[in-house]
Motif scaffolding. Structure first.
Motif, short mmCIF file in Angstrom:
data_model
loop_
_atom_site.label_atom_id
_atom_site.label_comp_id
_atom_site.label_asym_id
_atom_site.label_seq_id
_atom_site.Cartn_x
_atom_site.Cartn_y
_atom_site.Cartn_z
N ARG A 514 45.62 30.70 -47.78
CA ARG A 514 45.12 31.77 -48.64
C ARG A 514 43.60 31.78 -48.74
O ARG A 514 43.04 32.56 -49.51
CB ARG A 514 45.71 31.62 -50.05
N GLY A 515 42.95 30.92 -48.01
CA GLY A 515 41.49 30.91 -48.00
C GLY A 515 40.88 29.72 -48.67
O GLY A 515 39.70 29.44 -48.49
N GLY A 516 41.64 28.97 -49.42
CA GLY A 516 41.11 27.79 -50.09
C GLY A 516 41.41 26.51 -49.35
O GLY A 516 41.15 25.42 -49.87
N GLY A 517 41.90 26.61 -48.14
CA GLY A 517 42.24 25.42 -47.38
C GLY A 517 43.56 24.80 -47.78
O GLY A 517 43.95 23.76 -47.26
N LYS A 518 44.25 25.41 -48.72
CA LYS A 518 45.54 24.90 -49.18
C LYS A 518 46.67 25.66 -48.51
O LYS A 518 46.67 26.88 -48.50
CB LYS A 518 45.66 25.04 -50.69
N ARG A 519 47.59 24.95 -47.98
CA ARG A 519 48.75 25.59 -47.38
C ARG A 519 49.96 24.67 -47.56
O ARG A 519 49.80 23.45 -47.72
CB ARG A 519 48.52 25.88 -45.91
N PRO A 520 51.16 25.21 -47.54
CA PRO A 520 52.36 24.38 -47.75
C PRO A 520 52.59 23.43 -46.58
O PRO A 520 52.03 23.60 -45.49
CB PRO A 520 53.48 25.40 -47.88
N ASP A 521 53.44 22.43 -46.83
CA ASP A 521 53.74 21.45 -45.77
C ASP A 521 54.69 21.99 -44.73
O ASP A 521 54.75 21.48 -43.61
CB ASP A 521 54.35 20.19 -46.39
N GLY A 522 55.45 23.01 -45.06
CA GLY A 522 56.40 23.52 -44.08
C GLY A 522 57.05 24.80 -44.54
O GLY A 522 56.93 25.21 -45.69
N THR A 524 60.61 27.61 -43.38
CA THR A 524 61.71 27.94 -42.48
C THR A 524 61.28 29.11 -41.60
O THR A 524 60.51 29.98 -42.02
CB THR A 524 62.97 28.31 -43.27
N MET A 525 61.80 29.16 -40.37
CA MET A 525 61.45 30.21 -39.43
C MET A 525 62.32 31.46 -39.61
O MET A 525 62.02 32.51 -39.06
CB MET A 525 61.59 29.69 -37.99
N VAL A 526 63.38 31.33 -40.38
CA VAL A 526 64.28 32.44 -40.64
C VAL A 526 64.43 32.58 -42.15
O VAL A 526 64.17 31.63 -42.90
CB VAL A 526 65.66 32.22 -39.98
N PRO A 527 64.85 33.74 -42.64
CA PRO A 527 64.99 33.92 -44.09
C PRO A 527 65.97 32.91 -44.69
O PRO A 527 67.00 32.59 -44.12
CB PRO A 527 65.50 35.35 -44.23
N TRP A 528 65.62 32.43 -45.88
CA TRP A 528 66.44 31.47 -46.61
C TRP A 528 67.32 32.18 -47.64
O TRP A 528 68.49 31.89 -47.79
CB TRP A 528 65.52 30.45 -47.30
N ALA A 529 66.73 33.13 -48.37
CA ALA A 529 67.48 33.89 -49.39
C ALA A 529 66.80 35.23 -49.62
O ALA A 529 65.57 35.31 -49.66
CB ALA A 529 67.55 33.09 -50.70
N ARG A 530 67.61 36.27 -49.75
CA ARG A 530 67.12 37.63 -50.02
C ARG A 530 66.07 38.06 -49.00
O ARG A 530 65.09 38.73 -49.34
CB ARG A 530 66.57 37.74 -51.45
N GLY A 531 66.23 37.64 -47.77
CA GLY A 531 65.32 38.04 -46.70
C GLY A 531 63.99 37.33 -46.70
O GLY A 531 63.11 37.68 -45.91
N ARG A 532 63.81 36.34 -47.56
CA ARG A 532 62.53 35.65 -47.64
C ARG A 532 62.68 34.21 -47.14
O ARG A 532 63.71 33.56 -47.34
CB ARG A 532 62.01 35.64 -49.09
N CYS A 533 61.63 33.71 -46.52
CA CYS A 533 61.63 32.34 -45.98
C CYS A 533 61.38 31.33 -47.11
O CYS A 533 60.87 31.66 -48.17
CB CYS A 533 60.56 32.19 -44.90
N LEU A 534 61.75 30.10 -46.80
CA LEU A 534 61.56 29.00 -47.75
C LEU A 534 60.28 28.26 -47.42
O LEU A 534 60.02 27.94 -46.26
CB LEU A 534 62.75 28.04 -47.67
N LEU A 535 59.47 27.98 -48.44
CA LEU A 535 58.29 27.13 -48.29
C LEU A 535 58.52 25.85 -49.08
O LEU A 535 59.21 25.86 -50.10
CB LEU A 535 57.03 27.83 -48.82
#
Length: 570
Positions: A514-522, A524-535
């Motif tokens: 997001r611009g602050g150098g912070k990003r999640p560790d991982g 999913t490459m496919v949707p997890w629930a309701r069409g959205r991926c899991l972070l």
């Protein structure tokens, strides 16, 4: 398979084909329930939970109250299972369990070929040891022998039969039983049969009864357990101690994790528990010797120094912060009292009224020992027959004693070790292919951290902070390579778990900054629930870090809860 008996004889065990064994187990489950009312209480070898323990407790109580004109006789048949007549077995099945007749005719109606190495042996008589239905079939055949006994005390466990009563009555019972047993193909082995009683009773037996062995009561055993405290219990415990010493030396050739798993689940208390439950071992000094050998074996396998406090904690069950390698000295009273209480119902059916009216002296003695260890009230009702209910108070007292006068760091460690699932890794089977096997050094560190055992020599960290012998500084030091390794391993575990469930996942996916150098560790490459991926984003907070130890000494898991909240906010 030809196994060697203790006396040098051979015990043949036939391993049937899988389908036959499976069918026999299913049939045994159904038929045992139907036959139980017929066999119980004189025959407790089939379908009766705790039957062996109940008979040992019953024999001990009976002998503690044996009049001078009474004897107790133990009978032994020569090669009993392999000698019983099959036609007698078929008649017994037809009479009491006709639903088994088809199976019995199929398995025993003709000659069975047994393979022993390169040899073939025809099995044409007896019940094959190894047949899941064998014990039930044997009990049905010999049950008329037990029913015809007139003595006041009869204990039957498969082919181990005990008879107690007046000398003349027991002698007549033995003569009649021996005659009836010959019609079934069974022969008494007089050299292995034993008679126990007061000198006056033994003298009377010598004039009326068969020539049986006459061991002293202090050395007598029943179903593999010493009947009374004293020499017999000491000898049995000394033998178990020597077995443990031999086994611990052999376990040293295995990886530490496998050795610890086997010691905890197979070779230590599991090998001793039957003896602790059936004999008043609390009276013996040999228990302390057993614990000393067990403590030394554990320290050697783990390569850690076990102080008194560390051993006290290690000998607790996982739920109380230990590693589940139980102290025989502390467990013995709970095991014996639970077994005696659980056997009370059966004993009311097999012991004469005059014996039941007298309190069990061994239970009274062991109860006093348990009271000193636990200090709390005894279990009541149906809980009296559960070993865990007796043991819980003793464990609680030891666990709370470890916290008395402890500093914040020690208190935080002890609370964390009692947290739910904190010891789950100790129950995992160490299978390397599944990533469940710790190498020797990792196991040493894991157990040492749990028990507060020394792990390193005191030194100075590269960050300049002093490191004591417990080595806990490295878990929180920002310059410790271990922090990054733990973080990576945790994320790899999450990825493997997702992939094993058929969900493709990626570590540190690009494009999510997001611009602050912070990003999640991982993600999913496919949707997890309701069409959205899991972070996900993982962290490894240290319970014993200086910034957490105060709250961790108050409530277990507080460091993880605080870290979770920070991650959610981030």
């Amino acid at each position: 398979m030809a196994f060697t008996k203790k006396d040098g004889g051979v015990r043949p065990i036939a391993v049937g084909v899988t389908l036959r064994r499976l069918a026999a187990k299913v049939a045994c489950r159904v038929a045992t329930t139907d036959c139980l009312t017929h066999l119980k209480p004189r025959q407790l070898g089939v379908g009766v939970k705790g039957g062996a323990e109940a008979l040992v407790h019953g024999a001990r109580q009976y002998l503690d109250n044996l009049p001078d004109d009474h004897v107790f006789v133990k009978l032994d048949f020569t090669n009993a299972f392999n000698s019983v007549r099959r036609d007698a077995m078929r008649e017994a099945v037809l009479r009491h369990a006709p639903s088994l007749l088809g199976y019995v005719d199929s398995a025993y109606g003709g000659v069975t070929t047994l393979h022993f190495g390169e040899h073939e042996i025809d099995s044409a008589e007896g019940i094959q040891q190894g047949d899941p239905l064998g014990p039930l079939l044997f009990c049905l055949v010999i049950h008329p022998l037990l029913i015809n006994i007139q003595a006041e005390f009869v204990s039957g466990y498969l082919d181990d039969i005990g008879i107690g009563g007046q000398v003349e009555v027991v002698a007549e019972d033995v003569r009649q039983l021996e005659q009836e047993a010959k019609a079934l193909g069974l022969v008494l082995n007089h050299k292995k049969c034993e008679v126990i009683g007061a000198p006056e009773a033994i003298a009377a037996w010598n004039t009326t009864g068969p020539a049986f062995a006459m061991p002293p009561l202090s050395e007598s055993t029943l179903l593999g357990a010493p009947i009374q405290s004293g020499t017999g219990v000491n000898s049995a415990l000394a033998s178990k101690t020597e077995d443990l010493r031999t086994m611990s030396a052999r376990l040293s050739f295995l990886p530490s994790h496998a050795a610890l798993y086997l010691l905890r689940n197979a070779f230590a208390l599991p090998k001793l528990l039957y003896l602790l439950r059936t004999a008043p071992c609390s009276d013996s000094n040999e228990l302390a010797q057993y614990d000393d050998v067990l403590r030394a074996a554990l320290a050697s396998l783990l390569n850690v120094e076990l102080s008194t406090a560390a051993w006290d904690q290690a000998s607790l069950p996982l739920r109380w912060g230990g590693i589940g390698v139980r102290s025989a000295l502390r467990l013995a009273p709970s095991a014996f009292l639970a077994s005696a209480a659980g056997a009370a119902e059966l004993l009311s059916l097999i012991l004469p009224g005059r014996v039941l009216a007298v309190p069990d002296a061994a239970v009274v003695r062991v109860g006093a020992t348990w009271k000193a260890l636990c200090g709390g009230p005894e279990p009541v009702g149906g809980c009296r027959g559960k070993q865990r209910e007796w043991d819980e108070g003793c464990c609680k007292r030891v666990a709370e004693g470890l916290r008395v006068g402890a500093d914040e760091r020690t208190t935080a460690r002890l609370l964390a070790s009692c947290a739910p699932d904190s010891g789950a890794w100790l129950s995992a089977v160490p299978i390397a292919s599944l990533g469940l096997n710790l190498d020797n050094n990792a196991l040493r560190i894991a157990v040492g951290l749990r028990l507060g055992a020394p792990l390193v020599i005191a030194h100075q960290c590269v960050c300049g902070a002093p490191v004591d012998k417990l080595g806990q500084h490295g878990l929180a030091c920002k310059r410790s390579a271990g922090r990054h390794l733990r973080h990576n391993l945790l994320n790899e575990g999450i990825v493997r778990a997702l992939q094993s469930a058929g969900v493709q996942a990626m570590r540190e996916p690009p494009g999510l900054d997001r611009g602050g150098g912070k990003r999640p560790d991982g993600a999913t490459m496919v949707p997890w629930a309701r069409g959205r991926c899991l972070l996900w984003d993982a962290t490894c907070p240290d319970t014993l870090a200086p910034s957490h130890v105060q709250s961790s000494a108050t409530m277990a898991g507080s460091a993880a809860a605080a870290a979770e909240q920070k991650k959610a906010t981030k």
